[in-house]
Design an enzyme around this catalytic site. Sequence first.
Site, short mmCIF file in Angstrom:
data_model
loop_
_atom_site.label_atom_id
_atom_site.label_comp_id
_atom_site.label_asym_id
_atom_site.label_seq_id
_atom_site.Cartn_x
_atom_site.Cartn_y
_atom_site.Cartn_z
N ASP A 82 0.85 -1.20 0.00
CA ASP A 82 0.00 0.00 0.00
C ASP A 82 0.89 1.24 0.00
OD1 ASP A 82 -3.29 0.28 0.84
OD2 ASP A 82 -2.08 2.12 0.86
N LYS A 162 -11.34 -6.24 -6.43
CA LYS A 162 -12.50 -5.34 -6.33
C LYS A 162 -12.64 -4.58 -7.64
CE LYS A 162 -12.44 -1.57 -3.57
NZ LYS A 162 -12.58 -1.01 -2.23
C1 LIG Z 1 -10.45 0.27 0.47
S1 LIG Z 1 -8.81 0.49 0.98
C2 LIG Z 1 -8.30 -1.14 1.31
C3 LIG Z 1 -8.84 -1.71 2.60
C4 LIG Z 1 -8.14 -2.99 2.98
N1 LIG Z 1 -8.44 -4.08 2.06
C5 LIG Z 1 -8.52 -3.45 4.37
O1 LIG Z 1 -9.13 -4.50 4.49
O2 LIG Z 1 -8.17 -2.78 5.33
C6 LIG Z 1 -7.98 0.82 -0.54
C7 LIG Z 1 -6.50 1.00 -0.40
O3 LIG Z 1 -5.93 1.04 -1.71
C8 LIG Z 1 -4.75 1.81 -1.61
N2 LIG Z 1 -4.29 2.21 -2.94
C9 LIG Z 1 -4.98 2.92 -3.87
N3 LIG Z 1 -4.19 3.16 -4.95
C10 LIG Z 1 -3.00 2.56 -4.69
C11 LIG Z 1 -1.78 2.45 -5.42
N4 LIG Z 1 -1.63 3.02 -6.62
N5 LIG Z 1 -0.75 1.77 -4.87
C12 LIG Z 1 -0.88 1.20 -3.63
N6 LIG Z 1 -2.01 1.29 -2.90
C13 LIG Z 1 -3.05 1.95 -3.41
C14 LIG Z 1 -5.15 2.99 -0.74
O4 LIG Z 1 -4.01 3.60 -0.16
C15 LIG Z 1 -6.07 2.31 0.28
O5 LIG Z 1 -5.38 2.02 1.47
#
Ligand SMILES: C[S@@+](CC[C@H](N)C(=O)[O-])C[C@H]1O[C@@H](n2cnc3c(N)ncnc32)[C@H](O)[C@@H]1O
Length: 221
Positions: A82, A162
Amino acid sequence: MSKNRKSRTRNWAGRQSRDVYVRKARDAGYASRAAFKLEEIDRREKIFKQGVTVIDLGAAPGSWSQYAVSRVGSTGRVIAVDRDEVLISGVTTVCGDICAASTLIELKSNLSGNLADIVMSDMAPDITGVRDVDEAHFEHLLLAVEQVIDEMLRPGGKLIVKLFQGTAADAFRQRIDKRFERISARKPASSRSKSREYFASCTGFRSKSASSSRLQTTADT
Ligand SMILES: C[S@@+](CC[C@H](N)C(=O)[O-])C[C@H]1O[C@@H](n2cnc3c(N)ncnc32)[C@H](O)[C@@H]1O
């Protein structure tokens, strides 16, 4: 803070305090309510096994990783990626943007020459509210997911991803259709009904060479 932003924050806080899954997550010690989506997918699709290696893309704050750790046991491995920090016991973390080459290199080096059994992605783009821009950002994330499965998922492996209803998800599903033996889409009960999100569980990964020879065979018959 603007009036609109204040009211959005108030609405979010109100929704959170009423949400049964937020309370359940707190009671179970999960970092977020998202764990229940993965739990339901696993209950129906039997995704996890003891001893397997899992890559969790977009892992922060960490509830999917927590759930995965509990399912793969002490002989398995969970590697969380992340942009934000993920602090979950028993999880190897890679902090960085999945679209950056340096993050992919670090992720690969954590596999030490092995391939993962399961790749999962709960990533969501930063929403701007402009449909075309958001679709383009999501497309970018899905291309990164494809790169991870191409380079790091073992033949026969599984992907849980997702998706958001729209053109990027449709194009992604077309691209991966021949890459897995079976793909099923579902919206877990804990996924908010207003959200356009749903999840694809894909099993029986075919490496690029295997799927192109299958296409060839199909075309020949
Ligand atoms: C909905 S949250 C995930 C929740 C996680 N599955 C949980 O159960 O706690 C989406 C995550 O995707 C990450 N994210 C979005 N774009 C990203 C990228 N380009 N590289 C890494 N992480 C990314 C965001 O930082 C965020 O923490």
